[in-house]
Scaffold this active site. Structure first.
Site, mmCIF file in Angstrom:
data_model
loop_
_atom_site.group_PDB
_atom_site.id
_atom_site.type_symbol
_atom_site.label_atom_id
_atom_site.label_comp_id
_atom_site.label_asym_id
_atom_site.label_seq_id
_atom_site.Cartn_x
_atom_site.Cartn_y
_atom_site.Cartn_z
ATOM 1 N N LYS A 1 -13.128 -2.956 -0.914
ATOM 2 C CA LYS A 1 -11.878 -2.672 -1.631
ATOM 3 C C LYS A 1 -12.216 -1.774 -2.821
ATOM 4 O O LYS A 1 -12.977 -2.157 -3.706
ATOM 5 C CB LYS A 1 -11.232 -3.973 -2.121
ATOM 6 C CG LYS A 1 -10.051 -3.752 -3.089
ATOM 7 C CD LYS A 1 -9.397 -5.053 -3.547
ATOM 8 C CE LYS A 1 -8.351 -4.797 -4.638
ATOM 9 N NZ LYS A 1 -7.744 -6.043 -5.155
ATOM 10 N N GLU B 1 -2.216 -5.804 -3.487
ATOM 11 C CA GLU B 1 -2.448 -4.475 -2.907
ATOM 12 C C GLU B 1 -3.779 -4.362 -2.179
ATOM 13 O O GLU B 1 -3.942 -3.495 -1.319
ATOM 14 C CB GLU B 1 -2.372 -3.409 -4.013
ATOM 15 C CG GLU B 1 -3.651 -3.163 -4.811
ATOM 16 C CD GLU B 1 -4.141 -4.376 -5.598
ATOM 17 O OE1 GLU B 1 -3.324 -5.285 -5.859
ATOM 18 O OE2 GLU B 1 -5.339 -4.424 -5.939
ATOM 19 N N LYS C 1 1.165 -6.262 -13.998
ATOM 20 C CA LYS C 1 0.387 -7.359 -14.575
ATOM 21 C C LYS C 1 0.665 -7.479 -16.073
ATOM 22 O O LYS C 1 1.038 -6.486 -16.705
ATOM 23 C CB LYS C 1 -1.118 -7.075 -14.390
ATOM 24 C CG LYS C 1 -1.629 -7.230 -12.980
ATOM 25 C CD LYS C 1 -3.122 -6.926 -12.923
ATOM 26 C CE LYS C 1 -3.656 -7.063 -11.510
ATOM 27 N NZ LYS C 1 -3.623 -8.436 -10.993
ATOM 28 N N ASP D 1 -11.686 -3.534 -10.248
ATOM 29 C CA ASP D 1 -11.077 -3.891 -8.967
ATOM 30 C C ASP D 1 -11.631 -3.060 -7.800
ATOM 31 O O ASP D 1 -11.174 -3.189 -6.665
ATOM 32 C CB ASP D 1 -9.551 -3.752 -9.056
ATOM 33 C CG ASP D 1 -8.822 -4.753 -8.165
ATOM 34 O OD1 ASP D 1 -9.448 -5.743 -7.747
ATOM 35 O OD2 ASP D 1 -7.630 -4.525 -7.876
ATOM 36 N N ARG E 1 -5.206 -6.261 0.019
ATOM 37 C CA ARG E 1 -5.094 -6.506 1.461
ATOM 38 C C ARG E 1 -4.407 -5.330 2.160
ATOM 39 O O ARG E 1 -4.644 -5.083 3.343
ATOM 40 C CB ARG E 1 -4.352 -7.824 1.709
ATOM 41 C CG ARG E 1 -2.970 -7.867 1.131
ATOM 42 C CD ARG E 1 -2.437 -9.285 0.973
ATOM 43 N NE ARG E 1 -2.946 -9.940 -0.253
ATOM 44 C CZ ARG E 1 -2.664 -11.193 -0.603
ATOM 45 N NH1 ARG E 1 -1.897 -11.939 0.154
ATOM 46 N NH2 ARG E 1 -3.157 -11.686 -1.718
HETATM 47 N N1 BES Z 1 -7.277 -7.474 -8.116
HETATM 48 C C1 BES Z 1 -6.435 -8.604 -8.096
HETATM 49 C C2 BES Z 1 -7.216 -9.913 -8.015
HETATM 50 C C3 BES Z 1 -7.875 -10.355 -9.288
HETATM 51 C C4 BES Z 1 -7.119 -10.920 -10.303
HETATM 52 C C5 BES Z 1 -9.232 -10.262 -9.444
HETATM 53 C C6 BES Z 1 -7.740 -11.355 -11.455
HETATM 54 C C7 BES Z 1 -9.844 -10.715 -10.584
HETATM 55 C C8 BES Z 1 -9.101 -11.250 -11.588
HETATM 56 C C9 BES Z 1 -5.515 -8.555 -6.886
HETATM 57 O O1 BES Z 1 -5.109 -7.285 -6.520
HETATM 58 C C10 BES Z 1 -4.284 -9.313 -7.261
HETATM 59 O O2 BES Z 1 -3.610 -8.894 -8.136
HETATM 60 N N2 BES Z 1 -4.062 -10.430 -6.586
HETATM 61 C C11 BES Z 1 -2.943 -11.256 -6.868
HETATM 62 C C12 BES Z 1 -2.368 -11.693 -5.565
HETATM 63 C C13 BES Z 1 -1.032 -12.348 -5.698
HETATM 64 C C14 BES Z 1 -0.004 -11.351 -6.152
HETATM 65 C C15 BES Z 1 -0.647 -12.960 -4.373
HETATM 66 C C16 BES Z 1 -3.429 -12.436 -7.692
HETATM 67 O O3 BES Z 1 -4.536 -12.935 -7.448
HETATM 68 O O4 BES Z 1 -2.731 -12.816 -8.608
HETATM 69 ZN ZN ZN Z 2 -6.358 -5.766 -6.970
HETATM 70 MN MN MN Z 3 -3.382 -6.663 -7.561
#
Ligand code: BES
Ligand code: ZN
Ligand code: MN
Length: 528
Positions: free
Chosen positions: A301, A385, A313, A324, A387
């Site tokens: 990714k 995003e 966010k 990321d 996935r």
């Molecule tokens: N890149 C983030 C995951 C992440 C969050 C990694 C915090 C490290 C620290 C990913 O793209 C994301 O935002 N995932 C969401 C998924 C949710 C919207 C289902 C998450 O984990 O909140």
């Molecule tokens: Zn992400």
């Molecule tokens: Mn995200």
């Protein structure tokens, strides 16, 4: 002084602030430790520092015992005073030890148990690298291989020291206008003492492996640490071209957005839609065996910055979303490592690179996109995003007829709730692949733990309007993300590593860790 002037501006974009660095000028990666082996008596060496293990303070063995004898019992006298703690990795530097030619002696404790565990030995080598890091010490001779480590051979032991010494020198000052000039880490000549010539080959292999793993980790860390206005998808593409130039065994192919559009990669492109930065699909093909050998495919990714998109966010800590792309960074690191080691296997490293921004053309919650597989996806949350970029990459790579596929992604915050910052989340559709990755993680001290992908979880992804939704509700967020990917990886053996908890450190030591390069390289070494 302009902050990036030392690195030089790109010729084709002289006035561009973002992307102002030329990847080929990333010089902070040069790691100067010189590792050698020697069969000559270490007690006769005029080294700056003789490194001696202490496994049993009451009964010294090997070179440590010989050094004690030579010095008229000086070492035992010091140890009797209780100056060396018994915990593995405790160190004590002695100066002017009687009758020894070495300027200093570094005693390194192996702990008080009968057997030296691999973890204890890793602590010893890490502590050695730190203890050697005083400006006065310019070279050393290590006798740590006198010890026998539980279940491990000389190659492993030598690798541990090499990896520790090279990793210890890592620094990241790409964005500093004034580069540190003082030596603060041991960067001299390290000689590993080998008691018998017949063992030289095993030690040499360890030096090569340890150096290659550390170099791969350094590359992964550099890319992770580089600011997101510099480290864009285009920059990652150039980095892949640099690897192609450095290593003849690597061939790099880049797909741009119009090529991806023709392939129908609507999911990946929906992530970059809100950004001016063009998405890239980066394929690095490492050929170390006959073409008939099916490759291992690694998919990273590469979201170079994740604002969350329209599902934006919160701003606190959002800077960390430059990390990321650490899954992608680990793919680069592994390619570097295996090319350095000249592994006799075929490995394809694929990076799905995009920036997730809330621009006017950004994907909106409720939008439905069509993936390359033909499956339609309802994007209920634009922050899920990772996935979306990965699913199209997972469809694309079936053209390589892979033996196994492993994707690596900072995919969910939920994995941090489940496993903390110590352990990578592992999911797989193949039990033996999952077991191999678990074992490799333990061996490399870069651990992962499996979570299930049972049907019950997959149902959480159902959508009223499309074939599936990109989120699965509040519970089991790591697993539903894994299920989403699994539904695009049905044609081959596949595993998914969620590295959101381990890829970088927060707080004062903020920075990329280089994980899971050691795990992945170990997995590949075990296969080769
Ligand atoms: N890149 C983030 C995951 C992440 C969050 C990694 C915090 C490290 C620290 C990913 O793209 C994301 O935002 N995932 C969401 C998924 C949710 C919207 C289902 C998450 O984990 O909140
Ligand atoms: Zn992400
Ligand atoms: Mn995200």
């Amino acid at each position: 002084m302009a902050p990036y002037s030392e690195a030089g501006l790109q010729h084709e974009q002289p006035f561009c602030i973002s992307g102002a660095l030329n990847p080929t000028d990333m010089t902070q990666r040069t790691i100067p430790v010189e590792l050698k082996l020697s069969n000559t008596n270490p007690l006769k060496s005029r080294t700056g520092c003789l490194v001696l293990p202490v496994a049993n303070q009451k009964k010294l063995t090997g070179t440590t015992a010989l050094a004690d004898k030579e010095s008229g019992g000086y070492l035992r006298k010091i140890l009797k005073q209780n100056d060396l703690a018994e915990s593995p990795g405790a160190t004590l530097v002695l100066h002017n030890v009687p009758e020894l030619d070495a300027q200093r002696v570094l005693l390194v404790s192996a702990g008080d148990s009968k057997k030296v565990s691999p973890q204890a030995f890793d602590r010893m080598t890490t502590a050695t690298a730190v203890a050697l890091s005083t400006p006065g010490i310019r070279d050393c001779v290590s006798c740590l291989n006198d010890l026998e480590v539980d279940d491990k051979d000389l190659t492993w032991q030598s690798r541990s020291l090499a990896q520790a010494l090279v990793s210890n020198t890592y620094k990241f000052d790409l964005h500093k206008s004034v580069k540190a000039s003082k030596r603060t880490k041991f960067d001299g000549k390290a000689t590993i003492f080998v008691s018998q010539r017949s063992l030289n080959k095993s030690v040499e292999a360890g030096i090569v492996q340890g150096t290659a793993i550390a170099n791969g980790m350094s590359l992964a860390r550099d890319l992770g640490n580089t600011a997101a206005n510099v480290c864009t998808p285009t920059y990652l593409g150039k980095e892949a071209k640099r690897l192609e130039k450095t290593f003849p065994a690597i061939k790099t192919r880049l797909l741009n957005e119009s090529q991806m559009e023709k392939l129908g990669m609507g999911a990946l492109l929906s992530v970059s839609a809100g950004s001016v930065e063009e998405a890239k699909l980066i394929c690095m093909e490492y050929k170390g065996a006959a073409s008939s050998k099916k490759p291992v495919v690694l998919v990273g990714k590469g979201v170079t910055f994740d604002t969350g998109g329209i599902s934006i966010k919160p701003s606190a800590g959002m800077d960390e979303m430059k990390f990321d792309m650490c899954g992608a960074a680990s793919v680069f690191g592994v390619m570097q490592s295996i090319a350095e080691m000249k592994l006799k296997m075929n490995v394809i490293g694929v990076v799905a690179a995009a920036e997730n921004m809330p621009g006017s053309k950004a994907t909106k919650p409720g939008d439905i996109v069509t993936s390359m597989s033909g499956k339609t996806i309802e994007v209920l949350n634009t922050d899920a995003e990772g996935r979306l970029v990965l699913c199209d990459a997972l469809t694309y790579i079936s053209k390589y007829k892979p033996d196994v596929v492993i994707d690596i992604a900072t995919l969910t915050g939920a994995v941090i709730v489940a496993l903390g910052n110590h352990t990578t989340g592992l999911m797989s559709n193949d039990d033996s692949l999952a077991e191999d990755l678990y074992t490799a993680g333990v061996e490399a001290q870069d651990k992962c733990w499996r979570l299930p992908l049972w049907d019950e979880y997959e149902k959480q992804l159902s959508s009223n309007f499309a074939d599936l939704a990109n989120i699965g509700g509040r519970s089991a967020g790591t697993i539903t993300a894994g299920c989403f990917l699994a539904s695009f990886a049905k044609e081959y053996k596949w595993a998914h590593l969620d590295i959101a908890g381990v890829a970088w450190k927060q707080g004062g030591a903020k920075g990329s860790t280089g994980r899971p390069v050691p795990l992945l390289v170990q997995y590949l070494l075990n296969r080769s």
